[in-house]
Design a protein around this motif. Structure first.
Motif, PDB file in Angstrom:
ATOM      1  N   SER A  96       5.979  -1.711 -11.467  1.00 26.13           N
ATOM      2  CA  SER A  96       5.950  -1.415 -12.894  1.00 26.13           C
ATOM      3  C   SER A  96       4.509  -1.492 -13.364  1.00 26.13           C
ATOM      4  N   ARG A  97       4.270  -0.963 -14.565  1.00 28.76           N
ATOM      5  CA  ARG A  97       2.929  -0.962 -15.130  1.00 28.76           C
ATOM      6  C   ARG A  97       2.354  -2.383 -15.174  1.00 28.76           C
ATOM      7  N   LYS A  98       3.184  -3.341 -15.623  1.00 31.59           N
ATOM      8  CA  LYS A  98       2.700  -4.709 -15.794  1.00 31.59           C
ATOM      9  C   LYS A  98       2.334  -5.329 -14.445  1.00 31.59           C
ATOM     10  N   GLN A  99       3.235  -5.167 -13.467  1.00 32.16           N
ATOM     11  CA  GLN A  99       2.963  -5.719 -12.133  1.00 32.16           C
ATOM     12  C   GLN A  99       1.683  -5.136 -11.552  1.00 32.16           C
ATOM     13  N   ALA A 100       1.511  -3.817 -11.725  1.00 34.73           N
ATOM     14  CA  ALA A 100       0.329  -3.156 -11.155  1.00 34.73           C
ATOM     15  C   ALA A 100      -0.941  -3.695 -11.800  1.00 34.73           C
ATOM     16  N   HIS A 101      -0.919  -3.851 -13.123  1.00 35.64           N
ATOM     17  CA  HIS A 101      -2.120  -4.351 -13.793  1.00 35.64           C
ATOM     18  C   HIS A 101      -2.385  -5.816 -13.442  1.00 35.64           C
ATOM     19  N   ASP A 102      -1.310  -6.596 -13.270  1.00 39.05           N
ATOM     20  CA  ASP A 102      -1.482  -8.000 -12.893  1.00 39.05           C
ATOM     21  C   ASP A 102      -2.121  -8.130 -11.509  1.00 39.05           C
ATOM     22  N   LEU A 103      -1.731  -7.234 -10.602  1.00 42.49           N
ATOM     23  CA  LEU A 103      -2.206  -7.338  -9.224  1.00 42.49           C
ATOM     24  C   LEU A 103      -3.551  -6.666  -9.014  1.00 42.49           C
ATOM     25  N   GLY A 109     -11.338   4.866  -7.389  1.00 38.92           N
ATOM     26  CA  GLY A 109     -10.633   3.793  -6.702  1.00 38.92           C
ATOM     27  C   GLY A 109      -9.573   3.177  -7.594  1.00 38.92           C
ATOM     28  N   ARG A 110      -9.938   2.943  -8.853  1.00 39.01           N
ATOM     29  CA  ARG A 110      -9.003   2.335  -9.809  1.00 39.01           C
ATOM     30  C   ARG A 110      -7.772   3.212 -10.018  1.00 39.01           C
ATOM     31  N   GLU A 111      -8.000   4.502 -10.234  1.00 41.29           N
ATOM     32  CA  GLU A 111      -6.880   5.417 -10.466  1.00 41.29           C
ATOM     33  C   GLU A 111      -5.981   5.494  -9.237  1.00 41.29           C
ATOM     34  N   ASN A 112      -6.610   5.469  -8.066  1.00 40.90           N
ATOM     35  CA  ASN A 112      -5.819   5.507  -6.835  1.00 40.90           C
ATOM     36  C   ASN A 112      -4.978   4.253  -6.645  1.00 40.90           C
ATOM     37  N   ILE A 113      -5.527   3.109  -7.030  1.00 43.66           N
ATOM     38  CA  ILE A 113      -4.762   1.862  -6.912  1.00 43.66           C
ATOM     39  C   ILE A 113      -3.511   1.944  -7.781  1.00 43.66           C
ATOM     40  N   LEU A 114      -3.702   2.384  -9.032  1.00 48.41           N
ATOM     41  CA  LEU A 114      -2.557   2.447  -9.955  1.00 48.41           C
ATOM     42  C   LEU A 114      -1.535   3.479  -9.481  1.00 48.41           C
ATOM     43  N   LEU A 115      -2.024   4.618  -8.998  1.00 48.31           N
ATOM     44  CA  LEU A 115      -1.115   5.652  -8.504  1.00 48.31           C
ATOM     45  C   LEU A 115      -0.307   5.142  -7.315  1.00 48.31           C
ATOM     46  N   ASN A 116      -1.008   4.508  -6.366  1.00 49.08           N
ATOM     47  CA  ASN A 116      -0.321   4.008  -5.183  1.00 49.08           C
ATOM     48  C   ASN A 116       0.679   2.909  -5.517  1.00 49.08           C
ATOM     49  N   ALA A 117       0.291   2.043  -6.461  1.00 48.01           N
ATOM     50  CA  ALA A 117       1.202   0.976  -6.870  1.00 48.01           C
ATOM     51  C   ALA A 117       2.468   1.576  -7.465  1.00 48.01           C
ATOM     52  N   SER A 118       2.318   2.630  -8.282  1.00 50.57           N
ATOM     53  CA  SER A 118       3.507   3.214  -8.895  1.00 50.57           C
ATOM     54  C   SER A 118       4.345   3.938  -7.841  1.00 50.57           C
ATOM     55  N   ALA A 126      -1.652  -2.084  -0.130  1.00 48.01           N
ATOM     56  CA  ALA A 126      -0.358  -2.317   0.523  1.00 48.01           C
ATOM     57  C   ALA A 126      -0.052  -3.798   0.705  1.00 48.01           C
ATOM     58  N   VAL A 127      -1.037  -4.592   1.145  1.00 46.57           N
ATOM     59  CA  VAL A 127      -0.699  -5.995   1.428  1.00 46.57           C
ATOM     60  C   VAL A 127      -0.637  -6.838   0.163  1.00 46.57           C
ATOM     61  N   ASN A 128      -1.346  -6.422  -0.891  1.00 45.76           N
ATOM     62  CA  ASN A 128      -1.326  -7.236  -2.101  1.00 45.76           C
ATOM     63  C   ASN A 128      -0.143  -6.954  -3.003  1.00 45.76           C
ATOM     64  N   LEU A 129       0.613  -5.911  -2.694  1.00 46.26           N
ATOM     65  CA  LEU A 129       1.742  -5.577  -3.552  1.00 46.26           C
ATOM     66  C   LEU A 129       2.988  -6.394  -3.199  1.00 46.26           C
ATOM     67  N   ASP A 130       2.814  -7.415  -2.388  1.00 50.94           N
ATOM     68  CA  ASP A 130       3.867  -8.384  -2.118  1.00 50.94           C
ATOM     69  C   ASP A 130       5.169  -7.729  -1.654  1.00 50.94           C
ATOM     70  N   GLY A 140      15.945  -4.638   0.407  1.00 53.37           N
ATOM     71  CA  GLY A 140      14.632  -5.168   0.037  1.00 53.37           C
ATOM     72  C   GLY A 140      13.595  -4.084  -0.079  1.00 53.37           C
ATOM     73  N   ARG A 141      12.524  -4.386  -0.776  1.00 47.69           N
ATOM     74  CA  ARG A 141      11.489  -3.387  -1.006  1.00 47.69           C
ATOM     75  C   ARG A 141      10.552  -3.319   0.193  1.00 47.69           C
ATOM     76  N   THR A 142      10.425  -2.142   0.764  1.00 46.04           N
ATOM     77  CA  THR A 142       9.548  -1.994   1.916  1.00 46.04           C
ATOM     78  C   THR A 142       8.192  -1.468   1.479  1.00 46.04           C
ATOM     79  N   ALA A 143       7.138  -1.948   2.115  1.00 43.73           N
ATOM     80  CA  ALA A 143       5.821  -1.352   1.926  1.00 43.73           C
ATOM     81  C   ALA A 143       5.361  -0.935   3.300  1.00 43.73           C
ATOM     82  N   ALA A 144       5.031   0.327   3.434  1.00 44.44           N
ATOM     83  CA  ALA A 144       4.682   0.811   4.757  1.00 44.44           C
ATOM     84  C   ALA A 144       3.192   1.067   4.853  1.00 44.44           C
TER      85      ALA A 144
END
Lengths: 244, 254
Positions: A118-125, A104-113, A159-163, A86-90
């Motif tokens: 994926s690009r789509k999941q990150a933009h959706d969240l 902040g925006r760039e950091n969110i996308l960087l951290n999500a990746s 971290a918590v919103n990335l499910d 399973g996918r872990t988020a620490a």
């Protein structure tokens, strides 16, 4: 289903680890220093089932952080086997992937990746992350203009919103002001109630005892006790008072 | 195992490196143009006024064909070599595939490279031969070169984690290379027995190919292309292997 399984795991570190220059190797060869090893974890075996929430307690240097590094697969065990599904988020060191010069925006996308989205999941969240962080217009500003509390709020929100399928928390329940702290605690409970697996390293606290049903007690790298959190916490605190 | 979106991650890391570098420069992209122009002028002065008998036509363009690849190579290799050790925070806390860190560093230098190639092409259009069909070879030779630098960087960045002196070795090697690749001299000045070896160095091979394409307006020779591709692929494969072998213990040494 077992999502985390450790069998007879040992993890040793060299005392002389860390950064090395050529002369350190020469010194090793010439025998000036003896490469002493110590056990960060010694013969640890346990498994965690899908949907369990487990606390790891123990004194400083008991091997808690090493255990989390193993579970997040940052470092392989020296001997023994480790299985994580399973996918872990620490939430280890919050915002470790953040950079002060990025917005902040760039950091969110960087951290999500970094966390594997994926690009789509990150933009959706993205919207729900910004909304949860309560940063509003600051999201377009570079991170260095943020206060410490704002930065932690952003990191926590990512971290918590990335499910995550397995959420790993390392003593970070104290984030931001009291209002935001309450919101974070609520969010973690929500994640637990959705049936996600939670592994939490923290000091024994009433919140921890509510959040987790089971606890592992580590002492000097060894697993001393594994059971319902009430019993383990009582035994651990009993030991502390006897020592004190 | 990390099962993420490699391309999305790579893109974010490249953008990060690029933005950080340029946000801290007041003149931004202008610096990418200034350095090769100043070096080109200085070398042209030395080799046309101080040593006037070199018999190379259009020396400024000739030397720029050497400087642009050389600059890219040294900047990418040096930044790439220290990238893993410098991103210890990331490596120790996020289980991303480690290979992506040095590769992203090399690729972020490509943005800078694009600007310099633009400068080179404009100079060729204005002072040189102008456009011809052989320009279509440019993406091919540059692509192979980037593969080469990625391979070399994978190797040295992994070694640098274990022995921090590696970065100083790389620095010295770059200074040495300025003399050992034909940046400011022509390959036909090199004795024949050495000239064949030059072609196995992908950096030299790239400079020779660029001159053939941009100055002579011809296609690079097939032996040159073969040697360039052969050594680049070999270095890349070796780089991946070395990195893969060494990455397991990164955590202990960072």
């Amino acid at each position: 289903m077992k999502v985390i399984e450790l069998k007879n795991v040992n993890k040793t570190f060299h005392r002389s680890g860390g950064q090395k220059l050529l002369r350190h190797y020469l010194e090793d060869i010439l025998g000036k220093t003896d490469p002493e090893q110590f056990f960060a974890l010694k013969d640890v075996s346990f498994s965690i089932r899908d949907g369990e929430s487990v606390a790891v307690i123990g004194a400083n240097g008991a091997g808690k952080s090493t255990l989390l590094s193993l579970v997040t697969q940052l470092v392989p065990p020296s001997t023994g086997t480790l299985d994580v599904r399973g996918r872990t988020a620490a939430l280890l060191d919050l915002g470790s992937g953040f950079h002060p010069d990025l917005t902040g925006r760039e950091n969110i996308l960087l951290n999500a990746s970094l966390l594997g989205f994926s690009r789509k999941q990150a933009h959706d969240l993205y919207d729900s992350i910004v909304e949860f962080s309560e940063l509003d217009d600051f999201i377009k500003e570079p991170l260095r203009t943020y206060s410490n509390g704002m930065m932690l709020r952003l990191a926590f929100s990512v971290a918590v919103n990335l499910d995550p399928e397995i959420l790993i928390i390392d003593e970070v329940l104290a984030v931001g002001d009291q209002k935001f702290q309450a919101k974070c605690t609520e969010k973690i409970f929500e994640i637990r109630n959705q049936g996600r697996t939670i592994l939490c390293v923290s000091h024994v606290s009433p919140t921890l005892q509510l959040l987790c049903e089971r606890a592992l007690w580590l002492d000097h790298g060894q697993l001393v006790m594994d059971g319902p959190i009430g019993e383990v916490a009582a035994a651990y605190e009993g030991r502390l008072t006897r020592q004190g | 195992m990390w099962k993420g979106d490699y391309l999305f991650l790579l893109q974010n890391l490249v953008v990060k490196d690029f933005k950080i570098r340029y946000r801290n420069m007041s003149l931004g992209v202008f610096w990418s143009l200034l350095n090769p122009l100043v070096m080109m002028s200085a070398l042209t002065f030395v080799f046309t006024a101080v040593f006037p008998n070199n018999q190379i036509e259009n020396f400024p363009i000739f030397v720029l064909c050497g400087l642009v690849p050389f600059n890219f190579f040294t900047v990418a290799w040096q930044n790439g070599t220290i990238s893993v050790a410098n991103n210890a925070g990331l490596i120790k806390r996020v289980p991303v595939p480690r290979e992506i860190v040095p590769i992203a560093t090399v690729l972020s230098t490509c943005v800078h490279l694009g600007i310099q190639i633009g400068l080179l092409l404009v100079m060729v259009l204005v002072f040189g031969r102008g456009l011809n069909w052989n320009w279509l070879w440019l993406p091919v030779v540059w692509g192979v070169e980037i593969l080469f630098v990625c391979g070399l960087t994978l190797m040295t960045s992994a070694l640098d984690v274990y022995i921090r002196d590696v970065r100083y070795v790389v620095e010295s090697a770059c200074t040495l290379l300025f003399w050992m690749v034909p940046v400011f001299y022509a390959i036909h000045s090199v004795p024949q027995s050495y000239a064949n070896i030059y072609q196995f160095n992908p950096l030299s091979a790239l400079i020779l190919a660029l001159r053939t394409i941009l100055i002579d307006g011809a296609a690079p020779s097939s032996t040159l292309l073969l040697k360039l591709t052969f050594s680049s692929t070999l270095v890349f494969a070796l780089g991946l292997y070395v990195f893969h072998r060494l990455k397991r213990q990164f955590f202990d040494y960072l």
